[in-house]
Design an enzyme around this catalytic site. Structure first.
Site, PDB file in Angstrom:
ATOM      1  NE  ARG A 157      -3.530  -2.640   2.961  1.00  0.00           N
ATOM      2  CZ  ARG A 157      -2.956  -3.362   3.327  1.00  0.00           C
ATOM      3  NH1 ARG A 157      -1.596  -3.783   3.883  1.00  0.00           N
ATOM      4  NH2 ARG A 157      -4.173  -5.212   3.673  1.00  0.00           N
ATOM      5  CE  LYS A 206      -5.708  -1.262   4.871  1.00  0.00           C
ATOM      6  NZ  LYS A 206      -6.986  -1.652   4.698  1.00  0.00           N
ATOM      7  CG  HIS A 234      -5.352   1.097  -3.851  1.00  0.00           C
ATOM      8  ND1 HIS A 234      -4.024   1.421  -2.538  1.00  0.00           N
ATOM      9  CD2 HIS A 234      -6.188   0.429  -3.941  1.00  0.00           C
ATOM     10  CE1 HIS A 234      -4.018   0.164  -1.922  1.00  0.00           C
ATOM     11  NE2 HIS A 234      -5.595  -0.459  -2.606  1.00  0.00           N
ATOM     12  NE  ARG A 237      -3.321  -3.597  -1.652  1.00  0.00           N
ATOM     13  CZ  ARG A 237      -2.579  -4.263  -0.722  1.00  0.00           C
ATOM     14  NH1 ARG A 237      -1.491  -4.325  -1.012  1.00  0.00           N
ATOM     15  NH2 ARG A 237      -3.466  -5.296   0.112  1.00  0.00           N
ATOM     16  CG  HIS A 287      -5.980  -9.139   1.280  1.00  0.00           C
ATOM     17  ND1 HIS A 287      -6.284  -9.535  -0.521  1.00  0.00           N
ATOM     18  CD2 HIS A 287      -5.899  -7.512   1.202  1.00  0.00           C
ATOM     19  CE1 HIS A 287      -6.271  -8.756  -0.794  1.00  0.00           C
ATOM     20  NE2 HIS A 287      -6.229  -7.427   0.284  1.00  0.00           N
ATOM     21  CE1 TYR A 330      -6.832  -6.464  -7.076  1.00  0.00           C
ATOM     22  CE2 TYR A 330      -7.336  -7.698  -4.932  1.00  0.00           C
ATOM     23  CZ  TYR A 330      -6.273  -6.777  -5.442  1.00  0.00           C
ATOM     24  OH  TYR A 330      -6.488  -5.470  -4.883  1.00  0.00           O
TER      25      TYR A 330
END
Length: 300
Positions: free
Chosen positions: A150, A174, A246, A249, A272, A281
């Site tokens: 990111r 994150k 973004h 990514r 993730h 995806y």
């Protein structure tokens, strides 16, 4: 009060105190949360953290079967997306399962990605000269596209995070979760060419820090600064369609899957928490295959 009830109350307090929502609006949000929690109980899902993208799809199907109006479904999904955005901000969850749900049409909102000719145009911009900031932008583009991290994660890269012997970078994602992501020879060469220029720039402005990416004054490049740099690169490449940073990514993940990478590996590389977040995806690659077939096959 259960932990889930506490999270709901914290969110409602946030709507009232920080967003200044009216009592009626807050009540509507509360009812939407209660309705969703009833669904989770029926599915034997105990916590909000356990909810995946597929659970959200099942919930949408259930709402449709109950003959709710499109407006009502849109409101419920909007409420839950806001709630999960709040949980994400509070580091309660690592991924928002409502991110790619289009409430307007009850369909998947597919991530956009760069086509190969667009990527070539972007790379031409950052390889046009060897000025300090051009070299910095080269690192930026090679690392973002080459690792799929990111923009915010890229801004946090420090020199000690680079393991050149293994060609890997320590990434803090994150929820402060750490992971190692590999980078290729193009990113390695870009970093090698850039570091001496970075040192010169920081010496000139008497700066001392470990941030990999710096601005024209030698200070650490912020997330906002990276977005600005990428926007300039995109503008110089004369790309005409609506584009956002973004998408690099998204392009990383799509290209890996198109070239045979397995889903679990892509999930780990992207950081993730849930495989469902990565499965989005596969829809992108299927849509791309279909559009290519329809465009080029004589009997499509």
């Amino acid at each position: 009060m259960t932990q889930e009830g506490k999270l709901e109350q914290q969110f409602l307090d946030y709507l009232h105190s920080e967003r200044n929502y009216s009592v009626n609006t807050s009540t509507a949000y509360e009812n939407d949360l209660l309705d969703f929690r009833r669904f989770l109980n029926e599915q034997a899902i105990e916590t909000y953290q356990q909810v995946t993208f597929l659970d959200v799809r099942i919930y949408l199907t259930e709402l449709k079967q109950k003959s709710f109006s499109r407006t009502t479904v849109a409101r419920k999904i909007s409420s839950l997306r806001s709630f999960y955005t709040f949980l994400l901000r509070e580091n309660v969850i690592a991924e928002n399962p409502f991110t790619y749900v289009s409430h307007a049409k009850n369909q998947l909102r597919l991530p956009k990605f760069f086509y190969s000719e667009e990527m070539e145009a972007l790379f031409q911009v950052v390889y046009e000269d060897n000025e300090t900031l051009t070299l910095r932008d080269r690192v930026l583009l090679e690392v973002l596209y080459g690792t799929g991290i990111r923009v915010s994660e890229c801004a946090g890269i420090l020199l000690p995070d680079l393991d050149t012997s293994y060609q890997a970078i320590l990434i803090r994602g994150k929820g402060n979760k750490e992971r190692y992501v590999p980078f290729g020879v193009y990113a390695e060469d870009a970093i090698t060419d850039y570091l001496p220029k970075r040192t010169e720039l920081m010496t000139r402005y008497k700066k001392s820090h470990d941030a990999l990416l710096v601005n024209h004054y030698g200070d650490p490049l912020t997330t906002r600064g990276i977005r600005y740099c990428l926007t300039k690169i995109i503008s110089k490449a004369s790309l005409t369609r609506k584009i956002h940073p973004h998408m690099l990514r998204h392009t990383f993940a799509t290209d890996l899957l198109n070239n045979g990478a397995d889903m679990r590996t892509v999930q780990e590389l992207l950081g993730h928490a849930s495989l469902a977040s990565t499965q989005i995806y596969t829809h992108v690659t299927k849509e791309h295959l279909k559009s290519t077939y329809m465009k080029h096959h004589p009997r499509a």
